[in-house]
Design a protein around this motif. Structure first.
Motif, PDB file in Angstrom:
ATOM      1  N   VAL A 217       8.523  -4.903 -14.681  1.00 60.14           N
ATOM      2  CA  VAL A 217       9.120  -4.919 -16.021  1.00 60.14           C
ATOM      3  C   VAL A 217       9.213  -6.334 -16.581  1.00 60.14           C
ATOM      4  O   VAL A 217       9.345  -6.514 -17.789  1.00 60.14           O
ATOM      5  CB  VAL A 217      10.520  -4.252 -16.018  1.00 60.14           C
ATOM      6  CG1 VAL A 217      10.417  -2.803 -15.607  1.00 60.14           C
ATOM      7  CG2 VAL A 217      11.486  -4.996 -15.101  1.00 60.14           C
ATOM      8  N   ARG A 218       9.155  -7.367 -15.735  1.00 56.72           N
ATOM      9  CA  ARG A 218       9.173  -8.735 -16.250  1.00 56.72           C
ATOM     10  C   ARG A 218       7.888  -9.068 -17.007  1.00 56.72           C
ATOM     11  O   ARG A 218       7.873  -9.957 -17.843  1.00 56.72           O
ATOM     12  CB  ARG A 218       9.360  -9.730 -15.099  1.00 56.72           C
ATOM     13  CG  ARG A 218      10.752  -9.724 -14.509  1.00 56.72           C
ATOM     14  CD  ARG A 218      10.919 -10.810 -13.488  1.00 56.72           C
ATOM     15  NE  ARG A 218       9.964 -10.681 -12.375  1.00 56.72           N
ATOM     16  CZ  ARG A 218       9.918 -11.499 -11.326  1.00 56.72           C
ATOM     17  NH1 ARG A 218      10.757 -12.521 -11.261  1.00 56.72           N
ATOM     18  NH2 ARG A 218       9.046 -11.309 -10.360  1.00 56.72           N
ATOM     19  N   GLN A 219       6.812  -8.347 -16.661  1.00 53.91           N
ATOM     20  CA  GLN A 219       5.517  -8.501 -17.339  1.00 53.91           C
ATOM     21  C   GLN A 219       5.004  -9.941 -17.308  1.00 53.91           C
ATOM     22  O   GLN A 219       4.430 -10.431 -18.275  1.00 53.91           O
ATOM     23  CB  GLN A 219       5.608  -8.001 -18.782  1.00 53.91           C
ATOM     24  CG  GLN A 219       5.889  -6.513 -18.884  1.00 53.91           C
ATOM     25  CD  GLN A 219       5.851  -5.999 -20.295  1.00 53.91           C
ATOM     26  OE1 GLN A 219       5.875  -6.762 -21.249  1.00 53.91           O
ATOM     27  NE2 GLN A 219       5.776  -4.692 -20.444  1.00 53.91           N
TER      28      GLN A 219
ATOM     29  N   GLY B 248      12.488  -3.591  -6.186  1.00 54.85           N
ATOM     30  CA  GLY B 248      11.930  -4.927  -6.356  1.00 54.85           C
ATOM     31  C   GLY B 248      10.594  -4.893  -7.070  1.00 54.85           C
ATOM     32  O   GLY B 248      10.294  -5.756  -7.909  1.00 54.85           O
ATOM     33  N   ARG B 249       9.766  -3.890  -6.769  1.00 54.27           N
ATOM     34  CA  ARG B 249       8.477  -3.762  -7.433  1.00 54.27           C
ATOM     35  C   ARG B 249       8.651  -3.365  -8.901  1.00 54.27           C
ATOM     36  O   ARG B 249       7.901  -3.804  -9.769  1.00 54.27           O
ATOM     37  CB  ARG B 249       7.602  -2.761  -6.691  1.00 54.27           C
ATOM     38  CG  ARG B 249       6.969  -3.382  -5.458  1.00 54.27           C
ATOM     39  CD  ARG B 249       6.580  -2.354  -4.401  1.00 54.27           C
ATOM     40  NE  ARG B 249       5.849  -2.988  -3.303  1.00 54.27           N
ATOM     41  CZ  ARG B 249       6.404  -3.763  -2.391  1.00 54.27           C
ATOM     42  NH1 ARG B 249       7.709  -4.005  -2.433  1.00 54.27           N
ATOM     43  NH2 ARG B 249       5.681  -4.311  -1.420  1.00 54.27           N
TER      44      ARG B 249
ATOM     45  N   LEU C  16       0.823  -1.204   0.000  1.00 50.47           N
ATOM     46  CA  LEU C  16       0.000   0.000   0.000  1.00 50.47           C
ATOM     47  C   LEU C  16       0.860   1.257   0.000  1.00 50.47           C
ATOM     48  O   LEU C  16       0.640   2.178  -0.797  1.00 50.47           O
ATOM     49  CB  LEU C  16      -0.933  -0.002   1.221  1.00 50.47           C
ATOM     50  CG  LEU C  16      -1.800   1.239   1.412  1.00 50.47           C
ATOM     51  CD1 LEU C  16      -2.656   1.513   0.178  1.00 50.47           C
ATOM     52  CD2 LEU C  16      -2.685   1.086   2.632  1.00 50.47           C
ATOM     53  N   VAL C  17       1.859   1.303   0.896  1.00 56.05           N
ATOM     54  CA  VAL C  17       2.671   2.513   1.036  1.00 56.05           C
ATOM     55  C   VAL C  17       3.520   2.754  -0.203  1.00 56.05           C
ATOM     56  O   VAL C  17       3.543   3.857  -0.767  1.00 56.05           O
ATOM     57  CB  VAL C  17       3.558   2.415   2.297  1.00 56.05           C
ATOM     58  CG1 VAL C  17       4.569   3.561   2.323  1.00 56.05           C
ATOM     59  CG2 VAL C  17       2.692   2.452   3.547  1.00 56.05           C
ATOM     60  N   THR C  18       4.224   1.721  -0.676  1.00 55.72           N
ATOM     61  CA  THR C  18       5.122   1.913  -1.814  1.00 55.72           C
ATOM     62  C   THR C  18       4.369   2.008  -3.133  1.00 55.72           C
ATOM     63  O   THR C  18       4.897   2.549  -4.102  1.00 55.72           O
ATOM     64  CB  THR C  18       6.142   0.774  -1.902  1.00 55.72           C
ATOM     65  OG1 THR C  18       5.438  -0.484  -2.017  1.00 55.72           O
ATOM     66  CG2 THR C  18       7.016   0.739  -0.665  1.00 55.72           C
ATOM     67  N   GLY C  19       3.136   1.477  -3.174  1.00 57.33           N
ATOM     68  CA  GLY C  19       2.371   1.512  -4.411  1.00 57.33           C
ATOM     69  C   GLY C  19       1.639   2.818  -4.645  1.00 57.33           C
ATOM     70  O   GLY C  19       1.213   3.103  -5.766  1.00 57.33           O
TER      71      GLY C  19
ATOM     72  N   PHE D 158      18.581   0.873   6.571  1.00 61.85           N
ATOM     73  CA  PHE D 158      17.152   1.075   6.409  1.00 61.85           C
ATOM     74  C   PHE D 158      16.847   1.693   5.050  1.00 61.85           C
ATOM     75  O   PHE D 158      15.899   1.281   4.353  1.00 61.85           O
ATOM     76  CB  PHE D 158      16.616   1.985   7.516  1.00 61.85           C
ATOM     77  CG  PHE D 158      15.180   2.383   7.323  1.00 61.85           C
ATOM     78  CD1 PHE D 158      14.146   1.499   7.581  1.00 61.85           C
ATOM     79  CD2 PHE D 158      14.861   3.661   6.855  1.00 61.85           C
ATOM     80  CE1 PHE D 158      12.828   1.863   7.398  1.00 61.85           C
ATOM     81  CE2 PHE D 158      13.543   4.030   6.663  1.00 61.85           C
ATOM     82  CZ  PHE D 158      12.520   3.137   6.937  1.00 61.85           C
ATOM     83  N   GLY D 159      17.649   2.669   4.665  1.00 63.22           N
ATOM     84  CA  GLY D 159      17.447   3.314   3.370  1.00 63.22           C
ATOM     85  C   GLY D 159      17.658   2.359   2.220  1.00 63.22           C
ATOM     86  O   GLY D 159      16.904   2.369   1.242  1.00 63.22           O
ATOM     87  N   ILE D 160      18.675   1.476   2.339  1.00 63.43           N
ATOM     88  CA  ILE D 160      18.909   0.491   1.279  1.00 63.43           C
ATOM     89  C   ILE D 160      17.724  -0.461   1.180  1.00 63.43           C
ATOM     90  O   ILE D 160      17.283  -0.822   0.081  1.00 63.43           O
ATOM     91  CB  ILE D 160      20.210  -0.278   1.555  1.00 63.43           C
ATOM     92  CG1 ILE D 160      21.421   0.664   1.418  1.00 63.43           C
ATOM     93  CG2 ILE D 160      20.349  -1.467   0.604  1.00 63.43           C
ATOM     94  CD1 ILE D 160      22.727   0.035   1.816  1.00 63.43           C
ATOM     95  N   GLY D 161      17.193  -0.877   2.336  1.00 67.12           N
ATOM     96  CA  GLY D 161      16.032  -1.751   2.318  1.00 67.12           C
ATOM     97  C   GLY D 161      14.822  -1.083   1.702  1.00 67.12           C
ATOM     98  O   GLY D 161      14.062  -1.711   0.947  1.00 67.12           O
ATOM     99  N   LEU D 162      14.630   0.206   1.996  1.00 71.49           N
ATOM    100  CA  LEU D 162      13.503   0.947   1.424  1.00 71.49           C
ATOM    101  C   LEU D 162      13.642   1.067  -0.090  1.00 71.49           C
ATOM    102  O   LEU D 162      12.681   0.860  -0.836  1.00 71.49           O
ATOM    103  CB  LEU D 162      13.428   2.336   2.064  1.00 71.49           C
ATOM    104  CG  LEU D 162      12.282   3.240   1.615  1.00 71.49           C
ATOM    105  CD1 LEU D 162      10.942   2.589   1.933  1.00 71.49           C
ATOM    106  CD2 LEU D 162      12.396   4.604   2.290  1.00 71.49           C
TER     107      LEU D 162
END
Length: 313
Positions: free
Chosen positions: A296-298, A290-291, A220-223, A280-284
């Motif tokens: 892009v793999r479709q 990742g999304r 939800l947050v990242t989307g 934390f920033g790298i994980g974010l």
């Protein structure tokens, strides 16, 4: 082919114990509405007898029952998306199979839509969940609202009604990871809410573990917002400024007071803190990247094994 006035979309995953109770309550509740309707059950790769029970129910009421059997477990929201792509109703209602939202409450959502709303969300009264889950849900709702600006009183309630126009827009959104209630909110011109009853599960256990709930919140947050990235950038700028002042201070101390050993552990503490912020920033960033990688793999969001429906002229 004439379109029914109402489509009810119900994802099913390992609900063998409670399905018959759902059937016994759902069909009479919809018959009482005096509307033409269809019920679309989506079996999301259940490992119990859920698929067999859905086949049996289709044979009993083939006139209003349709069953989509997915070729695996793709998750609740992808199952609902497959139901959206197969529904034909002018209005569409989503309902969980666990009966925590009673099917008798559907008429409340439809009555609200009659007032001119194109999207109506349910707000659960007197939730029957555990205390920690209610408080965690409240806190996450407030945090998500601030970050995404998607204003929904009860984002966890899947008893919702959608107009055909909103479903059309959702079906043309090809996002791999999404949160359907929030996505519908972004497309709605006149969203509304109505209070609905909430009951304990008819049988079985919740399919959402703590980890899955956390993953859902990440979706939800990242989307729907770039605020986390922007906040991390601001934190980085602030820490850089503070670090510059601290380095200047240490240089001043060394020039005028000479080298000292007493501040070593303080430096270690600051270093570990900065390392934590960096990780934390790298994980974010990894969540967003990742999304992007998944998008892009479709690859198809779900695979359908078969659809059970009655052929109509």
């Amino acid at each position: 082919m004439s379109s029914p006035q109402l489509s009810v979309v119900i994802p099913v995953y390992n609900e063998e114990q409670g399905l018959q109770v759902l059937f016994n309550r759902l069909y009479p509740a919809l018959d009482a509405l005096k509307l033409s309707y269809e019920i679309i059950f989506i079996n999301d790769g259940s490992r119990d007898r859920s698929a067999a029970m859905l086949r049996e129910q289709f044979n009993i009421r083939p006139d209003v029952t349709r069953v989509v059997l997915l070729a695996g477990n793709f998750g609740q929201h992808m199952a609902i998306m497959s139901g959206f792509e197969h529904c034909r109703g002018e209005r569409i209602v989503t309902l969980d199979a666990d009966l925590q939202n009673p099917p008798e409450e559907i008429q409340k959502l439809l009555a609200k839509m009659d007032e001119g709303y194109d999207y109506v969300g349910g707000v659960r009264q007197q939730r029957q969940d555990s205390s920690w889950r209610r408080h965690a849900s409240w806190a996450m709702n407030k945090l998500r609202e601030r970050i995404t600006h998607v204003v929904m009183t009860d984002q966890g309630c899947m008893l919702r009604a959608y107009s055909r126009e909103i479903i059309f827009a959702i079906n043309h959104s090809k996002e791999v990871n999404t949160f359907i209630p929030a996505l519908a909110y972004t497309y709605a011109r006149h969203p509304g809410e109505v209070q609905v009853a909430h009951e304990e599960r008819a049988a079985g256990e919740s399919k959402y573990s703590l980890y899955q709930l956390i993953r859902l919140n990440f979706d939800l947050v990242t989307g729907f917002s770039l605020v986390p990235l922007q906040m991390f950038s601001l934190v980085g700028v602030g820490l850089s400024i503070l670090s510059a002042f601290f380095v200047a201070y240490l240089a001043y101390r060394r020039i005028f007071y000479g080298p000292e050993v007493d501040g070593v552990f303080t430096l270690f503490g600051i270093m570990f803190f900065l390392m934590g912020v960096i990780l934390f920033g790298i994980g974010l960033l990894g969540e967003y990247i990742g999304r992007i990688y998944q998008q892009v793999r479709q690859r198809p969001r779900y695979l359908i094994e078969t659809v059970l429906e009655q052929e109509k002229p």
